[in-house]
Design a protein around this motif. Structure first.
Motif, PDB file in Angstrom:
ATOM      1  N   LEU A   1       0.822  -1.198   0.000  1.00  0.00           N
ATOM      2  CA  LEU A   1       0.000   0.000   0.000  1.00  0.00           C
ATOM      3  C   LEU A   1       0.863   1.257   0.000  1.00  0.00           C
ATOM      4  CD1 LEU A   1      -3.129   0.355   0.365  1.00  0.00           C
ATOM      5  CD2 LEU A   1      -2.604   0.927   2.709  1.00  0.00           C
TER       6      LEU A   1
ATOM      7  N   GLU B   1       2.647   1.633  -3.346  1.00  0.00           N
ATOM      8  CA  GLU B   1       1.712   2.018  -4.384  1.00  0.00           C
ATOM      9  C   GLU B   1       1.377   3.491  -4.285  1.00  0.00           C
ATOM     10  OE1 GLU B   1      -1.942  -0.092  -4.143  1.00  0.00           O
ATOM     11  OE2 GLU B   1      -2.748   1.159  -5.722  1.00  0.00           O
ATOM     12  N   SER B   2       1.100   3.932  -3.062  1.00  0.00           N
ATOM     13  CA  SER B   2       0.794   5.339  -2.842  1.00  0.00           C
ATOM     14  C   SER B   2       1.956   6.212  -3.271  1.00  0.00           C
ATOM     15  CB  SER B   2       0.524   5.590  -1.359  1.00  0.00           C
ATOM     16  OG  SER B   2      -0.827   5.404  -1.090  1.00  0.00           O
TER      17      SER B   2
ATOM     18  N   TYR C   1       3.774   1.343 -10.656  1.00  0.00           N
ATOM     19  CA  TYR C   1       2.489   1.502  -9.976  1.00  0.00           C
ATOM     20  C   TYR C   1       1.594   0.293 -10.263  1.00  0.00           C
ATOM     21  CZ  TYR C   1      -2.148   3.284  -8.902  1.00  0.00           C
ATOM     22  OH  TYR C   1      -3.419   3.434  -8.419  1.00  0.00           O
TER      23      TYR C   1
ATOM     24  N   HIS D   1       0.089  -2.066  -7.628  1.00  0.00           N
ATOM     25  CA  HIS D   1      -1.360  -1.958  -7.580  1.00  0.00           C
ATOM     26  C   HIS D   1      -1.981  -3.354  -7.603  1.00  0.00           C
ATOM     27  CE1 HIS D   1      -5.202  -0.014  -8.149  1.00  0.00           C
ATOM     28  NE2 HIS D   1      -5.472  -0.855  -9.128  1.00  0.00           N
TER      29      HIS D   1
ATOM     30  N   PRO E   1      -4.562  -6.330  -2.491  1.00  0.00           N
ATOM     31  CA  PRO E   1      -5.743  -7.164  -2.685  1.00  0.00           C
ATOM     32  C   PRO E   1      -6.750  -6.466  -3.589  1.00  0.00           C
ATOM     33  CG  PRO E   1      -5.696  -6.209  -0.471  1.00  0.00           C
ATOM     34  CD  PRO E   1      -4.428  -5.816  -1.141  1.00  0.00           C
ATOM     35  N   GLY E   2      -7.424  -7.233  -4.367  1.00  0.00           N
ATOM     36  CA  GLY E   2      -8.411  -6.657  -5.270  1.00  0.00           C
ATOM     37  C   GLY E   2      -9.139  -7.780  -5.946  1.00  0.00           C
TER      38      GLY E   2
ATOM     39  N   GLY F   1      -7.334   4.924 -10.314  1.00  0.00           N
ATOM     40  CA  GLY F   1      -6.041   5.539 -10.579  1.00  0.00           C
ATOM     41  C   GLY F   1      -5.873   5.862 -12.050  1.00  0.00           C
TER      42      GLY F   1
END
Lengths: 204, 345
Positions: free
Chosen positions: B57, B60-61, B91, B95, B99-100, B254
């Motif tokens: 996280l 990615e940020s 990214y 990304h 999790p997704g 994004g």
């Protein structure tokens, strides 16, 4: 492992919007806190997104042009407690409907959302009043402004402000993250709260 | 293979759908999105951000925040936006590592179906590219063609999201039906008689369910053909295409932000390059995950003596569980997005 990933899948977010926040604590004539005024500056990508398709190309948008968007934003913030969480003497503070809201596009094209959040019942700040501004879903990453993040309006003499912990992903957090490398993937503290500054207002 | 026509076949209806949503006179379409600052799809949800996920996280940020700077640099320099592309790739990798649902769908699909790694990789890349194209289509059609405001764009993305979640649910239902039948067949039939024709009987028995949503005909049982090379290309590719669609249709917030920002800077093409690089990064991670899924499954099945009843049952159970996971995920996401919920309480 994959199933953990699946169960976590629906419950994961990462910030796509960054807000630099400023707050003003407003006192009434009796010396009680009656409102919090928020001013949120959005990052340039979100600012570009929010103003996309509104107004004429190349011109800064007026407050009037942005008024409908300001209304939508503030109204949909209700469900999220306006991302403003306050406590007085360990009691959760209830807020009323926001007033004086507006959106403006600054010279540098960044968009600022301002609104005043009245306390349902004004409260004295002699017993630990504190608040935090954050998005529990962590879709928006809030960060307090570096200089003068919080100001007081009409405060009795001797009132002071303290802003605690405003550095995103401080070294200690990163260390904690690597320590929990193996125990990780379990639901726990969420980042929105974890990274939120706590603002403490104290009056004599 | 038939991947290309499938994506093309998706692009036209998508463009029409988006145009419709953008032109729709009412704002009610966007009501699923309740987050006040939603960008495109509804991504707000409570993050449990610890351990590996927390690190991902944070990375990615970090990448994401650098992107706006890279877009401005690309504008100033005018040349090929290599810095922007490299950042976008990074990214995308991080990304996808977070999790997704897209990854979950692909991994579960792989667990439920695939033993052929190559096809899994194609699915992973197809889904990631589709995600990028959807973002470009949404921003391109709504912002450039119709000069729609952000609210419209979000409404359009929201519709695509609902369609995508419905797709996951359909995929899950199909997998559960097929895998459930296969599991029952494996339980009933004596070990020696259990071959792929055995599963075929069950498949034919359920042919009505299968044809209903035009996903497959009586060839359902081809899922279990012993040699991947002899698999009926028709059915397999259709379900693979549905997987790509379900996992990849939903555009990433994004990507939409990057595109709109690039558009505002007057360099939309750089935005497209960035989004395609993001897709490539996503594909790399998803492909790694898909490989792991295939490997895990093959290992689990091999653990039991090959060809034994136990091995067969292990495989079928594995597949059924994975199929159920896809269905559960689809229903959860669909209910959440229809209720406008974000997981936040």
């Amino acid at each position: 492992m994959l199933f953990v990933g699946i169960s976590a899948g629906a419950a994961a977010a990462h910030p796509h919007v960054w807000v630099t926040a400023r707050a003003q604590v407003v006192f009434n004539t009796q010396g009680q806190i009656e409102a919090i005024r928020n001013a949120w500056v959005f990052d340039e990508m979100y600012s570009a997104f929010a103003t996309q398709g509104i107004g004429k190309d190349g011109q800064l948008l007026s407050k009037d042009e942005l008024a409908p968007l300001a209304k939508t934003n503030v109204e949909s913030l209700e469900e999220f407690d306006y991302f403003t969480y306050a406590k007085a003497a360990s009691q959760k503070i209830e807020f009323g409907a926001p007033a004086d809201y507006s959106l403006e596009q600054r010279q540098d094209k960044l968009v600022v959302l301002r609104f005043t959040l009245p306390l349902k019942t004004p409260t004295s700040a002699t017993r630990a009043f504190s608040f935090q501004v954050y998005d529990p879903t962590y879709f928006v990453a809030f960060e307090m402004e570096k200089d003068n993040p919080v100001s007081l309006a009409g405060a009795p003499k001797g009132c002071s402000i303290n802003v605690l912990g405003s550095n995103p992903l401080a070294a200690s957090d990163t260390k904690k993250l690597s320590e929990s490398f193996f125990s990780g993937l379990s639901p726990g503290t969420d980042f929105g709260v974890k990274l939120a500054s706590r603002i403490i207002v104290a009056c004599p | 293979m038939s991947v290309r026509p499938t994506i093309a076949g998706f692009a036209l209806p998508l463009a029409l759908l988006l145009s419709l949503v953008v032109l729709w006179p009412s704002q009610s379409l966007g009501q699923g999105v309740h987050h006040p600052f939603a960008v495109g799809a509804n991504e707000g949800a409570v993050a449990s951000a610890q351990g590996v996920m927390g690190w991902i996280l944070a990375k990615e940020s970090g990448f994401y925040r650098l992107l706006s700077g890279a877009i401005r640099t690309a504008k100033l320099n005018g040349g090929a936006p290599w810095g922007l592309i490299a950042l976008s790739l990074g990214y995308g990798i991080f990304h996808a590592a977070g999790p997704g649902h897209g990854k979950a769908v692909i991994a579960s699909y792989m667990l439920a179906n695939e033993r052929a790694l190559r096809r899994g990789l194609v699915i992973a890349f197809g889904a990631a590219l589709l995600q990028g194209f959807t973002a470009v289509a949404i921003v391109g059609i709504s912002a450039i063609v119709f000069q729609a405001a952000a609210a419209r764009m979000t409404a359009a993305a929201n519709v695509v999201e609902i369609v995508s979640y419905a797709g996951i649910t359909v995929l899950g239902a199909v997998l559960v039906t097929v895998k459930g039948a296969a599991l029952l067949a494996a339980r009933r039939v004596a070990p020696s008689a259990v071959d792929y024709a055995g599963a075929g009987v069950a498949g034919n028995f359920r042919a009505d369910d299968c044809t209903e949503d035009h996903l497959h005909g009586p060839g359902c049982s081809h899922f279990h053909a012993p040699d991947p090379l002899t698999l009926g290309a028709g059915f397999s590719w259709k379900s693979a295409a549905l997987t790509m669609l379900a996992a990849g249709a939903r555009p990433c917030s994004g990507a939409i932000l990057v595109l709109v920002f690039a558009l505002a800077q007057g360099i939309f093409s750089a935005g497209i390059f960035a989004v395609l690089a993001m897709s490539l990064g996503t594909a790399i991670t998803t492909a790694a995950l898909a490989s792991t899924a295939v490997f895990a499954k093959n290992t689990a099945v091999k653990y039991a003596t090959p060809g034994s009843r136990r091995s067969l049952m292990a495989g079928r159970l594995f597949e059924f569980a994975a199929a159920s996971a896809v269905l559960g995920l689809g229903i959860t996401l669909l209910l959440a997005v229809l209720a406008g919920g974000t997981g936040a309480s």
